[in-house]
Design an enzyme around this catalytic site. Structure first.
Site, PDB file in Angstrom:
ATOM      1  N   GLY B 147       0.823  -1.188   0.000  1.00 40.58           N
ATOM      2  CA  GLY B 147       0.000   0.000   0.000  1.00 40.58           C
ATOM      3  C   GLY B 147       0.863   1.246   0.000  1.00 40.58           C
ATOM      4  O   GLY B 147       2.041   1.204   0.353  1.00 40.58           O
ATOM      5  N   CYS B 148       0.265   2.355  -0.405  1.00 42.36           N
ATOM      6  CA  CYS B 148       1.020   3.605  -0.503  1.00 42.36           C
ATOM      7  C   CYS B 148       1.500   4.060   0.866  1.00 42.36           C
ATOM      8  O   CYS B 148       2.686   4.344   1.062  1.00 42.36           O
ATOM      9  CB  CYS B 148       0.175   4.679  -1.177  1.00 42.36           C
TER      10      CYS B 148
END
EC number: 1.2.1.38
Lengths: 344, 344, 344, 344
Positions: B147-148
């Site tokens: 995930g970012c």
């Protein structure tokens, strides 16, 4: 009432003009300057054309003596020298710069890297966090209007510290501000192309509002603590959102935290406690004097997330200054400040 | 190399197209869809006119079998069902959605509120935090691209946890993201007038990246912990800045923290350790695959402030996915990713 | 190729660095300064850390003599004096400032309010609107890279004027630019809080790009005309959108206008003619060297609306400069410039 | 006064609430809905918490009969059907949608692609451009509040057309608006990531405000003309800037143009004529009911550049609607609208 403003060209000063224009008890508002005497103010700030076309007046003790209140909204380091010449001459003094907030001159020197105001005046000045100091504000001759960040932070955490619901020794405060907080003086750090589409942290662990927050916690709750406090710049004009993290004391529930806030502020028109919101932002309060606060307990970690939002130029500066003026002159706090947030 | 993209219309997909266009080893790039077969892609995304005027192809196992790698960049809940039909048919699979990150199906259900991917595939998938998992990535058939937020957070804290320089039991992570992180689907929460000039907190204590961060800390350092993690929306398109607060372990100096980071990443071209900066922001990395990290020890509190910045669409999504592809195919990590940040 | 940049700290210079870093024929890139010799460039521009950590070199004729090309990207008024010392010493000179664009020194004086470059060099310099001047650019020693606004405007209107499809005596050009066009020097006019959430017109009827546009219309079509041209600042970093209004000549259809543009640019990779779009914006070209053009005939008024978009820092500055360098050195125009627009 | 609002959830409606809250003659303000009866309004719009916590009421003729005025601020196509049920039942009707602006039903059909309001009501309605129609507004039962763009455009050009100082047959109007003008309904065209950092043109030559502008020119000056009018989206919330280009009639000077504007609006508190400014923007009027106008004659071309700025939600919608209400009820136009622009 006759009201004077020193430092009108700054954003705090401009916001004072905007808000005082609609204050029903203000009959006369004049702007004073140390350097640009005679300048037609609206020639520099076109948005005030036909609204305030007076010229800037020279700062003069005798002229100011007839005013009821004088707001000083200058960069730090100015009113430390200026107010001693005005105190006792007549007007109530409300200082929006940081010069009268820290009671200890040494702390001011350390964090502001400038010469402090005279010791006696520092002691005489009253910290203008309206909701927490109304009694003293009413009698004060010099009000040290709180910093924008401390206002957002303190309103949200003081009740919980005072009631021992959170562990004041482990306060992590992560604050974010719109760029108007940096003032109106151009610099690389406020140059559009380098701040727009950029979110940044600045003055890591070194912001001068740290000692102000610690002093106010002690003043209003008796607790001595050091806090971790950091500040970030958001590519928008107005608004502060402060996120504070703290362990709760044993067995405390989210409902208790919420009720503590509600109870504390039940008679305060500008502090609104938000129930149950998992998302919200600064546009709830844009352009207004409100401070909205939410509290969420994370049961996985027993840490609470306390969030508050203000408009840094209103509740964080000019609005709270006027709120303090209202208190001093026996007016309702909402006088001239009953403003609906812009939202967009 | 022949590369396929499923989910090209999302921002992660568009960014894959942007970056893969300049990847010297990619000879063919095709876009696949479950619903818009035949649509000329550049008729919807005009910026790709003359650059990628092909039509969308139907997702088909046999067609995809001839590809070397297939990126899936879909909303969560899609590839949990889709990848079982593709695994083992030929191409390496790199999934940018969250469906293959959490090893425990129950955790996925709890945080994503959706049906998890098959258990065996969850176990087979390899977490694609390139700098920490290169060996496994090289051999993986399914890569769960991080995930970012976890990317920004983990890169900055893992070395310090692993070396026991900070207290992993008291991690407070306050993250801020540009709005492209919310994807391309219009909603009130991403409507311009309500997000512009607004800084907001969302999903307080409930973001689905929390278990991903905790799992990765455990995976790469052996430490089990629960973290406090919150996320905020910044009115800008791209960029994540993560601020982590932690007590240091006894006697640790800022220099030690800094050196630990430098040492950890000395052979990693995309992680840059910033020395001594007290201010910096996301524009350092805009449009690029860099992750810039800074560490500051506050001697007043013995807490460290760890800051990292990434471009959420590049290092936080498409860039890291390509970096993983490079590793899988024995290429230099920088292949196709040697991009100078835009800065403005 | 060895490439030198003078004026690297400006936004044009930074963009040259960004783009030339990925130019396959550039083996060496050095930055030169008149004042900050020895400064490590990446200490001022952190986004270049590990990418360009060289120090600034002193501008020196003998050193520069060994370079193939020198880009000058300085404020106006600098290269008028600087280039005479460099011309003929070796490198091709590509000037991104406005100093060599106007052939008549008097016009320069009138519109720039500064001293013009030497008359002979003004005559020798070649106007670098690549799509319209390739032959001359190939042979030029000094290239006057076009202004950002003129690039957007000229590419969209020159074909229609040349083919007499529109009435060149009634050109109304209304242009809008992101704020990076104002350069990197802080001022009240580029101060974040006063430009954000503000759309403004500036230099009404007085922009120095007016004579440049008129001169180029004459140069490339033989038509003498005076144009109405105004410029506006958009609260965003990058991008120019130019809207031109003109009566058509009798009987002209939208199809003819469209075909004229398509035909003119059929062999030019960076000019894209958009068919039938009733809405589009600068994000079609963000970060890239494209110029996208649309034409719509209003049958109610027989006036045509010609719209073009560019990235002011790429096609409007550094990108076109490199495109010109490519032409001069016999490379494909796309070398190093085959960039997919960022879109978001 | 008792005031009702239908369509309160739109941005025009929210702005009516904001402004009417401080209107000294409004004693009661209620919000009406066709679909969300009973919803607590502040539960959807948190910024109104403690300010307007009433629930939405059902639209009902009998209830509304006791109100002095009802504002309708709905999407186009709604009040064409709704107002016939309310007209003559008691309240003055002020419609902020476009449904009652065009006198010819066919024009409405053509430009709005919807069914027009009944012919008789279209004739009965009065165009609410306050400064130009005060006499009729005073007596009107239905006011068609002008569009945002037409307000900005008409106020700036009507005086010059009426006095034959400009050539009304060659009006080129290039208008730019903040994105709140597109309303509160999410769509790809108003999705943050695709509108932020993007300046775009839309509805080229097809905006439904074109016939409104032409009709009003005819109504107030007797001149029949077709205008060229285009609209652009600016990545900001509020504000319209309109740039109009026109040849002057023979021998006209800038001073004459300026004086014509000054003379026309000398008794109108909200129209301010700016002298000599070569740069200015929408922040001059942000949040206020002002319309600021400037005129510059280009002596090279004998064309005039007429620029005006308004806040699209105030003077372009809710503010002008309240101004019209003030006129209808014999109040000073400034009642409740004496607002200082926010500037930042």
């Amino acid at each position: 009432m006759k009201v004077g403003i020193i430092g009108a060209t700054g954003y705090g000063g401009l916001e004072l003009i905007r808000l005082l224009h609609n204050h029903p008890e203000v009959e006369k508002m004049e702007l004073f300057t140390s350097s640009d005497e005679g300048t037609i103010f609206s020639s520099r700030f076109g948005h005030l054309f036909t609204i305030h076309d007076d010229s800037l007046k020279k700062i003069d003790k005798d002229t100011l003596a007839s005013f009821d209140v004088v707001f000083t909204s200058t960069p730090s380091g100015v009113t430390g020298k200026l107010l001693p010449t005005l105190v006792g001459t007549g007007p109530k003094l409300i200082d929006l710069s940081g010069d009268y907030r820290l009671k200890q001159p040494d702390l001011y020197k350390e964090w502001y890297k400038k010469e402090p105001a005279p010791f006696e005046l520092l002691q005489e000045s009253v910290y203008g966090l309206t909701e927490w100091n109304e009694g003293q504000i009413k009698e004060a001759n010099i009000i040290a209007n709180p910093g924008c960040y401390p206002t957002a932070v303190l309103l949200s955490i003081l009740p919980l510290i005072k009631e021992s619901l959170i562990d004041a020794n482990n306060l992590i405060i992560d604050a974010k501000s719109g760029i108007s907080g940096a003032g109106n003086k151009p610099s690389q750090a406020t140059h559009f192309s380098e701040t727009n589409e950029n979110f940044s942290i600045y003055k890591i662990n070194e912001h001068q509002h740290i000692p102000e927050i610690e002093q106010a916690i002690n003043l209003f709750t008796g607790v001595s603590t050091t806090v971790t406090f950091n500040t970030h710049l958001v590519p928008m004009n107005r608004g502060i959102l402060s996120t504070t993290y703290s362990p709760t004391t044993s067995g405390v529930t989210e409902e208790q935290l919420f009720e503590c806030l509600v109870e504390t502020y039940k008679n305060n028109p500008f502090v609104r406690i938000i129930k149950g919101a998992s998302s919200f932002g600064t546009n709830r309060v844009k352009g207004s004097n409100y401070c909205d606060i939410s509290v969420k307990l994370d049961e996985r970690t027993n840490r609470v997330t306390i969030v508050s939002v203000i408009d840094n130029l209103v509740k964080g500066a000019a609005g709270q200054a006027i709120q303090n003026m209202n208190v001093q002159f026996g007016l309702s706090q909402k006088t001239g400040l009953d403003i609906v947030p812009l939202f967009i």
